[in-house]
Design a protein around this motif. Structure first.
Motif, PDB file in Angstrom:
ATOM      1  N   SER A 137      14.242   9.284  -3.772  1.00  0.00           N
ATOM      2  CA  SER A 137      14.123  10.308  -4.709  1.00  0.00           C
ATOM      3  C   SER A 137      12.974  11.023  -4.369  1.00  0.00           C
ATOM      4  CB  SER A 137      14.018   9.511  -6.156  1.00  0.00           C
ATOM      5  OG  SER A 137      13.015   8.748  -6.037  1.00  0.00           O
ATOM      6  N   ILE A 138      12.129  10.594  -3.424  1.00  0.00           N
ATOM      7  CA  ILE A 138      11.227  11.280  -3.062  1.00  0.00           C
ATOM      8  C   ILE A 138      11.258  11.615  -1.537  1.00  0.00           C
ATOM      9  CG2 ILE A 138       8.460  11.242  -2.790  1.00  0.00           C
ATOM     10  CD1 ILE A 138       8.617   9.236  -4.597  1.00  0.00           C
ATOM     11  N   ALA A 139      10.777  13.127  -1.110  1.00  0.00           N
ATOM     12  CA  ALA A 139      11.065  13.639   0.106  1.00  0.00           C
ATOM     13  C   ALA A 139       9.673  13.148   0.789  1.00  0.00           C
ATOM     14  CB  ALA A 139      11.340  15.048   0.292  1.00  0.00           C
ATOM     15  N   PRO A 140       9.435  13.196   2.099  1.00  0.00           N
ATOM     16  CA  PRO A 140       8.337  13.028   2.909  1.00  0.00           C
ATOM     17  C   PRO A 140       7.467  14.366   2.659  1.00  0.00           C
ATOM     18  CG  PRO A 140      10.317  12.342   4.289  1.00  0.00           C
ATOM     19  CD  PRO A 140      10.817  12.811   3.024  1.00  0.00           C
ATOM     20  N   ASP A 141       7.949  15.454   2.596  1.00  0.00           N
ATOM     21  CA  ASP A 141       7.189  16.596   2.368  1.00  0.00           C
ATOM     22  C   ASP A 141       6.605  16.789   1.200  1.00  0.00           C
ATOM     23  OD1 ASP A 141       9.295  17.220   0.874  1.00  0.00           O
ATOM     24  OD2 ASP A 141       9.550  19.222   2.170  1.00  0.00           O
ATOM     25  N   GLN A 142       6.794  15.677   0.124  1.00  0.00           N
ATOM     26  CA  GLN A 142       6.058  15.588  -1.328  1.00  0.00           C
ATOM     27  C   GLN A 142       4.893  14.577  -1.322  1.00  0.00           C
ATOM     28  OE1 GLN A 142       9.506  14.515  -3.255  1.00  0.00           O
ATOM     29  NE2 GLN A 142       9.609  16.489  -4.600  1.00  0.00           N
ATOM     30  N   ILE A 143       4.814  13.919  -0.147  1.00  0.00           N
ATOM     31  CA  ILE A 143       3.846  12.879  -0.119  1.00  0.00           C
ATOM     32  C   ILE A 143       2.752  13.199   0.917  1.00  0.00           C
ATOM     33  CG2 ILE A 143       3.505  10.590   0.588  1.00  0.00           C
ATOM     34  CD1 ILE A 143       6.478  10.006  -0.093  1.00  0.00           C
ATOM     35  N   GLU A 144       1.553  13.105   0.160  1.00  0.00           N
ATOM     36  CA  GLU A 144       0.141  13.164   1.020  1.00  0.00           C
ATOM     37  C   GLU A 144      -0.140  12.107   1.874  1.00  0.00           C
ATOM     38  OE1 GLU A 144      -3.003  15.127   2.282  1.00  0.00           O
ATOM     39  OE2 GLU A 144      -1.736  16.032   0.998  1.00  0.00           O
ATOM     40  N   ALA A 145       0.201  10.854   1.270  1.00  0.00           N
ATOM     41  CA  ALA A 145      -0.083   9.470   2.140  1.00  0.00           C
ATOM     42  C   ALA A 145       0.684   8.499   1.403  1.00  0.00           C
ATOM     43  CB  ALA A 145      -1.596   9.234   2.203  1.00  0.00           C
ATOM     44  N   LEU A 146       0.763   7.174   2.208  1.00  0.00           N
ATOM     45  CA  LEU A 146       1.447   6.245   1.506  1.00  0.00           C
ATOM     46  C   LEU A 146       0.598   4.890   2.218  1.00  0.00           C
ATOM     47  CD1 LEU A 146       3.742   4.579   3.511  1.00  0.00           C
ATOM     48  CD2 LEU A 146       5.110   6.651   2.411  1.00  0.00           C
ATOM     49  N   GLU A 147       0.608   3.776   1.374  1.00  0.00           N
ATOM     50  CA  GLU A 147       0.237   2.513   1.810  1.00  0.00           C
ATOM     51  C   GLU A 147       1.292   1.577   1.639  1.00  0.00           C
ATOM     52  OE1 GLU A 147      -3.711   1.658  -0.173  1.00  0.00           O
ATOM     53  OE2 GLU A 147      -3.488   3.859  -1.058  1.00  0.00           O
ATOM     54  N   TYR A 148       1.538   0.745   2.561  1.00  0.00           N
ATOM     55  CA  TYR A 148       2.318  -0.591   2.293  1.00  0.00           C
ATOM     56  C   TYR A 148       1.579  -1.926   2.617  1.00  0.00           C
ATOM     57  CZ  TYR A 148       6.083  -3.890   2.356  1.00  0.00           C
ATOM     58  OH  TYR A 148       6.907  -5.025   2.075  1.00  0.00           O
ATOM     59  N   TYR A 149       1.755  -2.833   1.552  1.00  0.00           N
ATOM     60  CA  TYR A 149       1.083  -4.145   1.644  1.00  0.00           C
ATOM     61  C   TYR A 149       2.155  -5.163   1.530  1.00  0.00           C
ATOM     62  CZ  TYR A 149      -2.913  -1.176   0.757  1.00  0.00           C
ATOM     63  OH  TYR A 149      -3.868  -0.203   0.888  1.00  0.00           O
ATOM     64  N   ALA A 150       2.508  -5.952   2.543  1.00  0.00           N
ATOM     65  CA  ALA A 150       3.581  -6.762   2.677  1.00  0.00           C
ATOM     66  C   ALA A 150       3.447  -7.964   1.602  1.00  0.00           C
ATOM     67  CB  ALA A 150       3.756  -7.436   4.210  1.00  0.00           C
ATOM     68  N   GLY A 151       2.188  -8.455   1.318  1.00  0.00           N
ATOM     69  CA  GLY A 151       1.879  -9.557   0.534  1.00  0.00           C
ATOM     70  C   GLY A 151       0.864  -9.340  -0.192  1.00  0.00           C
ATOM     71  N   PRO A 152       0.474 -10.293  -0.938  1.00  0.00           N
ATOM     72  CA  PRO A 152      -0.667 -10.802  -1.979  1.00  0.00           C
ATOM     73  C   PRO A 152      -2.022 -10.602  -1.222  1.00  0.00           C
ATOM     74  CG  PRO A 152       0.809 -12.134  -2.692  1.00  0.00           C
ATOM     75  CD  PRO A 152       1.123 -11.659  -1.517  1.00  0.00           C
ATOM     76  N   SER A 153      -2.140 -11.125  -0.075  1.00  0.00           N
ATOM     77  CA  SER A 153      -3.442 -11.487   0.848  1.00  0.00           C
ATOM     78  C   SER A 153      -3.928 -10.097   1.228  1.00  0.00           C
ATOM     79  CB  SER A 153      -3.233 -12.407   1.776  1.00  0.00           C
ATOM     80  OG  SER A 153      -2.381 -11.881   2.699  1.00  0.00           O
ATOM     81  N   GLN A 154      -2.872  -8.985   1.528  1.00  0.00           N
ATOM     82  CA  GLN A 154      -3.377  -7.878   1.992  1.00  0.00           C
ATOM     83  C   GLN A 154      -3.638  -6.822   0.779  1.00  0.00           C
ATOM     84  OE1 GLN A 154       0.068  -6.141   4.291  1.00  0.00           O
ATOM     85  NE2 GLN A 154      -0.553  -7.332   5.974  1.00  0.00           N
ATOM     86  N   THR A 155      -2.877  -7.008  -0.321  1.00  0.00           N
ATOM     87  CA  THR A 155      -3.043  -6.028  -1.149  1.00  0.00           C
ATOM     88  C   THR A 155      -4.368  -5.898  -2.102  1.00  0.00           C
ATOM     89  OG1 THR A 155      -0.588  -6.493  -1.853  1.00  0.00           O
ATOM     90  CG2 THR A 155      -1.850  -5.161  -3.471  1.00  0.00           C
ATOM     91  N   PRO A 156      -4.958  -4.662  -2.117  1.00  0.00           N
ATOM     92  CA  PRO A 156      -6.238  -4.478  -3.049  1.00  0.00           C
ATOM     93  C   PRO A 156      -5.733  -4.813  -4.214  1.00  0.00           C
ATOM     94  CG  PRO A 156      -5.533  -2.394  -1.704  1.00  0.00           C
ATOM     95  CD  PRO A 156      -4.466  -3.406  -1.510  1.00  0.00           C
ATOM     96  N   SER A 157      -6.778  -5.210  -4.973  1.00  0.00           N
ATOM     97  CA  SER A 157      -6.816  -5.989  -6.344  1.00  0.00           C
ATOM     98  C   SER A 157      -6.410  -4.815  -7.476  1.00  0.00           C
ATOM     99  CB  SER A 157      -8.161  -6.303  -6.980  1.00  0.00           C
ATOM    100  OG  SER A 157      -9.175  -5.476  -6.805  1.00  0.00           O
TER     101      SER A 157
END
Length: 163
Positions: A122-142
């Motif tokens: 529902s979101i096109a790449p040209d609408q996004i400035e940046a993205l972050e992906y975290y695979a699990g809790p140990s990587q994810t910022p609080s």
């Protein structure tokens, strides 16, 4: 009577302008715990669906049905037999699985428990400035570590200016 002044040569300052909204993104990227895409990375994917773009990201699983796509963690995929109801797109064939939480501009888009599928197409790449992906809790910022974030967390920062 004035004393003679020493005139210094001009000083040239070069710096990269950082959008204040993107300071968290830059800090998280500097830590290097997740996977990141910048505007430059996303501009190479104009015309593609976000499900296709994200499927190349390590640790990201993308499930597709009826033109929609949802992110799930490859490590924690727990598909259940049968179809589900309503918001998990039962009519399109999605089943219960370990879907990633999706944050857009600081708002959790799929807060239910278990986490529901969110259509990233529902979101096109040209609408996004940046993205972050975290695979699990140990990587994810609080800031993004909530109940059920074990299935991954996708953080999307939208563009302010038109593409």
């Amino acid at each position: 009577v004035l004393r003679q002044l020493t005139v210094l040569d001009s000083v040239e300052v070069t710096a990269t302008r950082v959008d204040p909204r993107m300071l968290d993104f830059e800090d998280n990227k500097r830590l290097g715990l997740g996977h990141f895409m910048t505007r430059d990375d996303l501009d190479k994917n104009i015309g593609r669906k976000m499900g296709d773009v994200l499927s190349t990201t390590p640790g990201v699983g993308v499930v597709r049905a009826g033109g929609k796509a949802a992110v799930l963690a490859k490590r924690y995929v727990v598909p259940l037999s049968g179809k589900t109801s309503g918001s998990l797109w039962a009519g399109d064939g999605f089943s219960l699985a370990c879907y990633a939480q999706v944050w857009i501009e600081g708002q959790l888009m799929n807060p239910g428990y278990p986490t529901e599928a969110y259509d990233i197409n529902s979101i096109a790449p040209d609408q996004i400035e940046a993205l972050e992906y975290y695979a699990g809790p140990s990587q994810t910022p609080s800031k993004y570590a909530k109940l059920n974030s074990t299935c991954g967390v996708l953080v999307i920062h939208l563009r302010r200016d038109p593409p």
